[in-house]
Design a protein around this motif. Structure first.
Motif, PDB file in Angstrom:
ATOM      1  N   MET A 283      63.604  22.983  46.115  1.00  0.00           N
ATOM      2  CA  MET A 283      62.221  22.157  46.843  1.00  0.00           C
ATOM      3  C   MET A 283      62.776  20.886  47.067  1.00  0.00           C
ATOM      4  O   MET A 283      62.979  20.013  46.418  1.00  0.00           O
ATOM      5  CB  MET A 283      61.200  22.165  45.526  1.00  0.00           C
ATOM      6  N   PRO A 284      62.706  20.785  48.490  1.00  0.00           N
ATOM      7  CA  PRO A 284      62.883  19.433  49.140  1.00  0.00           C
ATOM      8  C   PRO A 284      61.774  18.448  48.851  1.00  0.00           C
ATOM      9  O   PRO A 284      60.480  18.686  48.786  1.00  0.00           O
ATOM     10  CB  PRO A 284      63.333  19.656  50.703  1.00  0.00           C
ATOM     11  N   ASN A 285      62.260  17.068  48.796  1.00  0.00           N
ATOM     12  CA  ASN A 285      61.194  15.912  49.259  1.00  0.00           C
ATOM     13  C   ASN A 285      60.978  15.900  50.678  1.00  0.00           C
ATOM     14  O   ASN A 285      61.797  16.162  51.312  1.00  0.00           O
ATOM     15  CB  ASN A 285      61.768  14.878  48.309  1.00  0.00           C
ATOM     16  N   PRO A 286      60.209  14.901  51.006  1.00  0.00           N
ATOM     17  CA  PRO A 286      59.721  14.700  52.400  1.00  0.00           C
ATOM     18  C   PRO A 286      61.062  14.237  53.035  1.00  0.00           C
ATOM     19  O   PRO A 286      61.107  14.447  54.384  1.00  0.00           O
ATOM     20  CB  PRO A 286      58.584  13.983  52.557  1.00  0.00           C
TER      21      PRO A 286
ATOM     22  N   PHE B 255      66.300  21.191  42.198  1.00  0.00           N
ATOM     23  CA  PHE B 255      66.814  22.706  41.826  1.00  0.00           C
ATOM     24  C   PHE B 255      66.333  22.850  40.454  1.00  0.00           C
ATOM     25  O   PHE B 255      67.172  22.501  39.678  1.00  0.00           O
ATOM     26  CB  PHE B 255      68.460  22.088  42.011  1.00  0.00           C
ATOM     27  N   HIS B 256      65.612  23.822  40.662  1.00  0.00           N
ATOM     28  CA  HIS B 256      65.016  23.994  38.989  1.00  0.00           C
ATOM     29  C   HIS B 256      64.909  25.210  38.512  1.00  0.00           C
ATOM     30  O   HIS B 256      64.700  26.222  39.152  1.00  0.00           O
ATOM     31  CB  HIS B 256      63.422  23.685  39.407  1.00  0.00           C
ATOM     32  N   PHE B 257      65.855  25.316  37.422  1.00  0.00           N
ATOM     33  CA  PHE B 257      66.167  26.556  36.748  1.00  0.00           C
ATOM     34  C   PHE B 257      65.037  26.872  35.871  1.00  0.00           C
ATOM     35  O   PHE B 257      64.199  26.179  35.547  1.00  0.00           O
ATOM     36  CB  PHE B 257      67.550  26.373  35.986  1.00  0.00           C
TER      37      PHE B 257
ATOM     38  N   MET C 136      70.542  20.663  53.239  1.00  0.00           N
ATOM     39  CA  MET C 136      70.615  20.919  52.002  1.00  0.00           C
ATOM     40  C   MET C 136      70.124  22.454  51.532  1.00  0.00           C
ATOM     41  O   MET C 136      70.706  22.518  50.206  1.00  0.00           O
ATOM     42  CB  MET C 136      69.981  19.637  51.302  1.00  0.00           C
ATOM     43  N   MET C 137      69.259  22.626  51.817  1.00  0.00           N
ATOM     44  CA  MET C 137      68.632  23.743  51.332  1.00  0.00           C
ATOM     45  C   MET C 137      69.520  25.064  51.365  1.00  0.00           C
ATOM     46  O   MET C 137      69.726  25.953  50.436  1.00  0.00           O
ATOM     47  CB  MET C 137      67.164  24.251  51.931  1.00  0.00           C
TER      48      MET C 137
END
Ligand SMILES: NC(=O)c1ccc[n+]([C@@H]2O[C@H](COP(=O)([O-])OP(=O)(O)OC[C@H]3O[C@@H](n4cnc5c(N)ncnc54)[C@H](O)[C@@H]3O)[C@@H](O)[C@H]2O)c1
Length: 295
Positions: free
Chosen positions: A158-161, A144-146, A167-168
């Motif tokens: 951005m999910p990891n695999p 969760f990138h600001f 969650m999104m």
């Protein structure tokens, strides 16, 4: 599976540049916030910057004075990890950008946080799957990138695999609730969306200069004149910091990157890191590209 109504208590790890901003945005929008750091000194500086940001935000009418007062009441600072973790619904990690530090902090909070806590990381350059296992719950862990939270208010999700799909939308809702514009990065990819485009633009601008196709000013002039932008790629690098641009460019071994890193280094060696040092490609506070006759 959680919904936005289940999110009330926000735990921020790291009271630095980004952590203090994510914490403040959450508190301004009614969440209870705990900011944890290992360094108590970081709190005094965060509190000072909170006051400065609140002054700007209330003056601009983005938030009211009442909201600002409430925000300060909603934020608690602590160096006590156990107490910080106790009741967290959502954890936003903004500790130092270093893989070993991230791994350690996620091992610690993965063990301390209750089952209900969902985990997010604000890393700029590390792929979250590098430390997803350390969280102990990779399925509830997502980037969760600001950007800068208040001025540049886009947040990458951005999910990891292993991230579970619910969650999104939850993070989209949470992002909107703290006045961000969420964008989904469908799979793990370095530099997310905006930074990937920015790195490509800056790389192209660097090559135009280092291969002697155009001057720094003409590269910026072309971008600004065509898009009616307030600054061009070199003006943007001055804002980001030439040292940061060098850290991104120098590991790459292709000819374009090598030449661009060498150009940046000549400025860095003279202490010209951009706006923060008063000079980079341009001289501040009145850079040439802001003069009326530049375009
Ligand atoms: N600065 C930016 O413009 C920016 C933008 C987007 C994302 N990010 C990301 O946000 C994260 C933080 O960056 P920043 O610029 O705020 O860094 P910063 O150096 O300003 O702050 C980092 C904070 O983390 C604390 N810290 C270090 N180890 C810790 C630990 N074990 N537990 C708790 N706190 C710890 C430090 O004491 C410091 O206060 C990084 O992952 C970075 O990539 C930064």
């Amino acid at each position: 599976m959680k919904k936005l109504k289940d999110i009330n208590n926000i735990l921020i790890l790291g009271s630095g540049t980004l952590g203090l901003r994510v914490g403040l945005a959450s508190a301004l929008n009614g969440y209870k916030v705990v900011i944890y750091d290992i360094d108590e000194k970081a709190f005094a500086s965060a509190k000072k910057i909170h006051q400065q940001l609140l002054k700007i935000l209330t003056k601009a009418g983005t938030y009211t004075l009442e909201q600002a007062d409430l925000a300060i009441q909603n934020i608690r600072f602590t160096t006590n990890a156990k107490a910080a973790a106790k009741n967290a619904d959502l954890l936003s990690e903004s500790v130092t950008e270093n893989l070993d530090i991230k791994k350690k902090v996620w091992q610690q909070f993965g063990a301390l946080c209750p089952k209900k806590t969902i985990f997010t990381t604000n890393t700029s350059s590390l792929l979250p799957s590098l430390y997803a296992a350390e969280t102990g719950r990779p399925e509830h862990f997502c980037a969760f990138h600001f950007h800068d939270v208040f001025y540049a208010n886009v947040v990458d999700i951005m999910p990891n695999p292993k991230t579970e799909s619910w969650m999104m939308p939850l993070l989209q809702d949470f992002g909107k609730s703290i006045q961000q514009t969420p964008v989904i990065v469908k799979k793990e990819s370095p530099a997310y969306i905006f930074n990937a485009m920015l790195i490509a633009l800056i790389g192209a601008a660097g090559a135009l200069v280092t291969f002697d196709i155009g001057s720094i000013e003409d590269v910026d002039r072309s971008w600004m004149g065509n898009f009616k932008m307030s600054r061009g790629p070199f003006g943007i690098i001055d804002e980001i910091g030439l040292d940061t641009a060098w850290h991104v460019t120098s590991p790459n071994k292709d000819e374009k990157s090598k030449r661009f890193a060498a150009l940046l280094k000549t400025y860095i060696d003279q202490g010209k890191l951009g706006r923060k040092t008063g000079e980079g490609f341009y001289v501040y506070p009145n850079p040439r590209f802001m003069e009326e006759d530049f375009i």
